[in-house]
Design a protein around this motif. Sequence first.
Motif, PDB file in Angstrom:
ATOM      1  N   LEU A 169      55.242  41.115  -6.505  1.00 45.74           N
ATOM      2  CA  LEU A 169      54.799  39.884  -5.864  1.00 45.74           C
ATOM      3  C   LEU A 169      54.889  38.709  -6.830  1.00 45.74           C
ATOM      4  O   LEU A 169      54.536  38.840  -7.998  1.00 45.74           O
ATOM      5  CB  LEU A 169      53.343  40.032  -5.419  1.00 45.74           C
ATOM      6  CG  LEU A 169      53.105  40.685  -4.066  1.00 45.74           C
ATOM      7  CD1 LEU A 169      51.619  40.969  -3.899  1.00 45.74           C
ATOM      8  CD2 LEU A 169      53.608  39.783  -2.949  1.00 45.74           C
ATOM      9  N   VAL A 170      55.327  37.570  -6.315  1.00 42.01           N
ATOM     10  CA  VAL A 170      55.367  36.343  -7.111  1.00 42.01           C
ATOM     11  C   VAL A 170      54.390  35.346  -6.509  1.00 42.01           C
ATOM     12  O   VAL A 170      54.594  34.843  -5.402  1.00 42.01           O
ATOM     13  CB  VAL A 170      56.774  35.745  -7.149  1.00 42.01           C
ATOM     14  CG1 VAL A 170      56.763  34.428  -7.892  1.00 42.01           C
ATOM     15  CG2 VAL A 170      57.744  36.723  -7.803  1.00 42.01           C
ATOM     16  N   PHE A 174      51.636  32.427  -2.367  1.00 41.97           N
ATOM     17  CA  PHE A 174      52.785  33.252  -2.717  1.00 41.97           C
ATOM     18  C   PHE A 174      54.083  32.517  -2.414  1.00 41.97           C
ATOM     19  O   PHE A 174      54.138  31.667  -1.523  1.00 41.97           O
ATOM     20  CB  PHE A 174      52.737  34.580  -1.940  1.00 41.97           C
ATOM     21  CG  PHE A 174      51.626  35.469  -2.388  1.00 41.97           C
ATOM     22  CD1 PHE A 174      51.761  36.251  -3.527  1.00 41.97           C
ATOM     23  CD2 PHE A 174      50.423  35.517  -1.687  1.00 41.97           C
ATOM     24  CE1 PHE A 174      50.725  37.073  -3.952  1.00 41.97           C
ATOM     25  CE2 PHE A 174      49.382  36.335  -2.103  1.00 41.97           C
ATOM     26  CZ  PHE A 174      49.535  37.110  -3.245  1.00 41.97           C
ATOM     27  N   MET A 175      55.098  32.883  -3.161  1.00 42.56           N
ATOM     28  CA  MET A 175      56.405  32.298  -2.920  1.00 42.56           C
ATOM     29  C   MET A 175      57.018  32.911  -1.677  1.00 42.56           C
ATOM     30  O   MET A 175      56.990  34.133  -1.506  1.00 42.56           O
ATOM     31  CB  MET A 175      57.312  32.534  -4.133  1.00 42.56           C
ATOM     32  CG  MET A 175      58.600  31.746  -4.074  1.00 42.56           C
ATOM     33  SD  MET A 175      59.684  32.124  -5.471  1.00 42.56           S
ATOM     34  CE  MET A 175      60.211  33.771  -5.016  1.00 42.56           C
ATOM     35  N   ASN A 176      57.561  32.094  -0.808  1.00 44.45           N
ATOM     36  CA  ASN A 176      58.238  32.607   0.375  1.00 44.45           C
ATOM     37  C   ASN A 176      59.724  32.831   0.087  1.00 44.45           C
ATOM     38  O   ASN A 176      60.281  32.286  -0.872  1.00 44.45           O
ATOM     39  CB  ASN A 176      58.090  31.614   1.533  1.00 44.45           C
ATOM     40  CG  ASN A 176      56.644  31.470   1.969  1.00 44.45           C
ATOM     41  OD1 ASN A 176      55.849  32.407   1.821  1.00 44.45           O
ATOM     42  ND2 ASN A 176      56.299  30.293   2.483  1.00 44.45           N
ATOM     43  N   GLU A 177      60.350  33.590   0.974  1.00 45.56           N
ATOM     44  CA  GLU A 177      61.757  33.928   0.742  1.00 45.56           C
ATOM     45  C   GLU A 177      62.685  32.735   0.920  1.00 45.56           C
ATOM     46  O   GLU A 177      63.798  32.721   0.406  1.00 45.56           O
ATOM     47  CB  GLU A 177      62.174  35.056   1.695  1.00 45.56           C
ATOM     48  CG  GLU A 177      61.534  36.386   1.326  1.00 45.56           C
ATOM     49  CD  GLU A 177      62.024  37.527   2.223  1.00 45.56           C
ATOM     50  OE1 GLU A 177      63.082  37.378   2.852  1.00 45.56           O
ATOM     51  OE2 GLU A 177      61.328  38.555   2.275  1.00 45.56           O
ATOM     52  N   ASP A 178      62.229  31.754   1.671  1.00 46.62           N
ATOM     53  CA  ASP A 178      63.123  30.637   1.987  1.00 46.62           C
ATOM     54  C   ASP A 178      62.868  29.407   1.117  1.00 46.62           C
ATOM     55  O   ASP A 178      63.261  28.307   1.475  1.00 46.62           O
ATOM     56  CB  ASP A 178      62.950  30.260   3.465  1.00 46.62           C
ATOM     57  CG  ASP A 178      61.515  29.822   3.749  1.00 46.62           C
ATOM     58  OD1 ASP A 178      60.648  30.013   2.865  1.00 46.62           O
ATOM     59  OD2 ASP A 178      61.260  29.292   4.844  1.00 46.62           O
ATOM     60  N   GLU A 179      62.208  29.565  -0.012  1.00 48.33           N
ATOM     61  CA  GLU A 179      61.923  28.404  -0.850  1.00 48.33           C
ATOM     62  C   GLU A 179      62.049  28.809  -2.313  1.00 48.33           C
ATOM     63  O   GLU A 179      61.853  29.969  -2.686  1.00 48.33           O
ATOM     64  CB  GLU A 179      60.513  27.864  -0.573  1.00 48.33           C
ATOM     65  CG  GLU A 179      59.406  28.863  -0.880  1.00 48.33           C
ATOM     66  CD  GLU A 179      58.023  28.435  -0.399  1.00 48.33           C
ATOM     67  OE1 GLU A 179      57.902  27.357   0.205  1.00 48.33           O
ATOM     68  OE2 GLU A 179      57.083  29.208  -0.637  1.00 48.33           O
ATOM     69  N   ASN A 180      62.375  27.834  -3.166  1.00 51.82           N
ATOM     70  CA  ASN A 180      62.390  28.122  -4.596  1.00 51.82           C
ATOM     71  C   ASN A 180      61.006  27.842  -5.174  1.00 51.82           C
ATOM     72  O   ASN A 180      60.076  27.474  -4.443  1.00 51.82           O
ATOM     73  CB  ASN A 180      63.497  27.336  -5.305  1.00 51.82           C
ATOM     74  CG  ASN A 180      63.274  25.837  -5.278  1.00 51.82           C
ATOM     75  OD1 ASN A 180      62.137  25.366  -5.209  1.00 51.82           O
ATOM     76  ND2 ASN A 180      64.356  25.077  -5.331  1.00 51.82           N
ATOM     77  N   LEU A 181      60.873  27.996  -6.463  1.00 45.13           N
ATOM     78  CA  LEU A 181      59.534  27.896  -7.060  1.00 45.13           C
ATOM     79  C   LEU A 181      58.953  26.498  -6.907  1.00 45.13           C
ATOM     80  O   LEU A 181      57.782  26.342  -6.546  1.00 45.13           O
ATOM     81  CB  LEU A 181      59.608  28.279  -8.548  1.00 45.13           C
ATOM     82  CG  LEU A 181      59.793  29.768  -8.832  1.00 45.13           C
ATOM     83  CD1 LEU A 181      60.138  30.006 -10.297  1.00 45.13           C
ATOM     84  CD2 LEU A 181      58.519  30.532  -8.472  1.00 45.13           C
TER      85      LEU A 181
END
Lengths: 246, 246
Positions: free
Chosen positions: A11-12, A48-55
């Motif tokens: 998890l990020v 949490f970071m989503n799959e469709d976005e960068n940090l």
Amino acid sequence: MAAYLANSRILVALDIIIFGFDGESLKLLLIKRNFEPQLGKWSLMGGFMNEDENLNEAAERILYTLTGLHNNYLEQLHTFGDIDRDPVERTISVVYYSLVNIADQDINAIESHNASWIDLHNKPKLIFDHDQMVEVALQRLRYKAALHPVGFELLPEKFTLPQLQKLYEAIYDVKLDRRNFSRKIMSTELLIATGEKDSGSVTKKAQLFTLDAEKYQKYLVGYYSFFPELTEMTSHSSKNLTFISI
Amino acid sequence: MAAYLANSRILVALDIIIFGFDGESLKLLLIKRNFEPQLGKWSLMGGFMNEDENLNEAAERILYTLTGLHNNYLEQLHTFGDIDRDPVERTISVVYYSLVNIADQDINAIESHNASWIDLHNKPKLIFDHDQMVEVALQRLRYKAALHPVGFELLPEKFTLPQLQKLYEAIYDVKLDRRNFSRKIMSTELLIATGEKDSGSVTKKAQLFTLDAEKYQKYLVGYYSFFPELTEMTSHSSKNLTFISI
DNA sequence: TATAATTGTGTCAAAATAACACAAAGTTAG
DNA sequence: CTAACTTTGTGTTATTTTGACACAATTATA
């Protein structure tokens, strides 16, 4: 197409240290958690970071969710990855810090998250490794504000020299000489006098300044200011590396 | 125990920028990849985080694998998380940079990884976002070396003033005045004369110095050097924020 | 033994800094 | 209305730091 089959995915998370300034002290926007895990305890704002976005996008989203503000100063700070930092599940956290003008906040967004501005000196203990994150953030802010004029991000658009001085005194926890401070700041030619006076004051009203946007950008990005011979950033002869030497 | 079920888990990679100095120029330890993906192209040394180690441990392991060295200067730099930064699969990369004394390297480890020291000025194009990583690392090194004496990590234990000056000239890509440089460095009282002379030189042999380990540590951690009134780090009256103002 | 390259140290003017003083503006209390 | 008080704006001076530059000493080589 090959894949990295052998390696584990984890998890990020992101956590954000949000700094504000109330005219006297540095403040942190902290959350009294009304959700699990660690319900009832204090923490930084995170997600949490989503799959469709960068940090960066994730950090902006999380900051917006809490403050209702876009376009705040937002900088990646450090990534925390100790094995047991989150007891629920192994998670690494990419931490950002942000500088916001308290006056611009969205009260609804803040209250709905059970958040409040806490004086840095009265900070409660935070969950997980969030205390350590705050410590690193403060240190970074001190570096940054000595080399670049980021401090202004914590002030309203129009501000006085005494306000600015109090900000620097809060950041570095020192007392500065009013006259030397003024000379140093004015020598940057970063401030533009508006002619208006601070109505809030009770005695002699200080003059309000705004930033010279162009010079401000130069100071923000180019730290090569301290090679006077290599940049024409400073018109005068030599110039210190430090934006302001506290 | 609750879990973060809704969120996606992704790969966490690490990449390391390894700086060296050959007496004339800054060097990078780069890999000509003899493995997939991107076989045949140049890249930084990297790897994935394992479940039984934290980020720093993973970085140390990866650095050790390539150089055969422990205890090098190693600092987390930045985390890169663009969605398509690795075309194989979504991966975020926590990037570190390291400063090593080229003479200490393990030739076997380096050759077995098809790695070599490349002059920063002749750097080939690297894969993915590795060029950007190098750029950020160089900028960080420039900041760091102006505020703290990290440059010494790139030199042998005993070094001469001319060597040190060439190092700073390489880091900042400038020419410095020998006499003023000497005065500035010596005023830090960080150097201890050994009495020995540099045997490598062909004309007048320069004196070899070592670091005062205690003072070195203070300069490394405490950037509060620039509050002369708050620390006794500098015995003399006032002192610049900058370790060395280039 | 002269030459050339390099190192070590010194000088001086200019710039930056730290410490400090005083006048002006504006509010409040008598 | 005026004295007292707080705060702001600006100036002075001694000290320190910096940048630009010159000359003597060391060492290999011609």
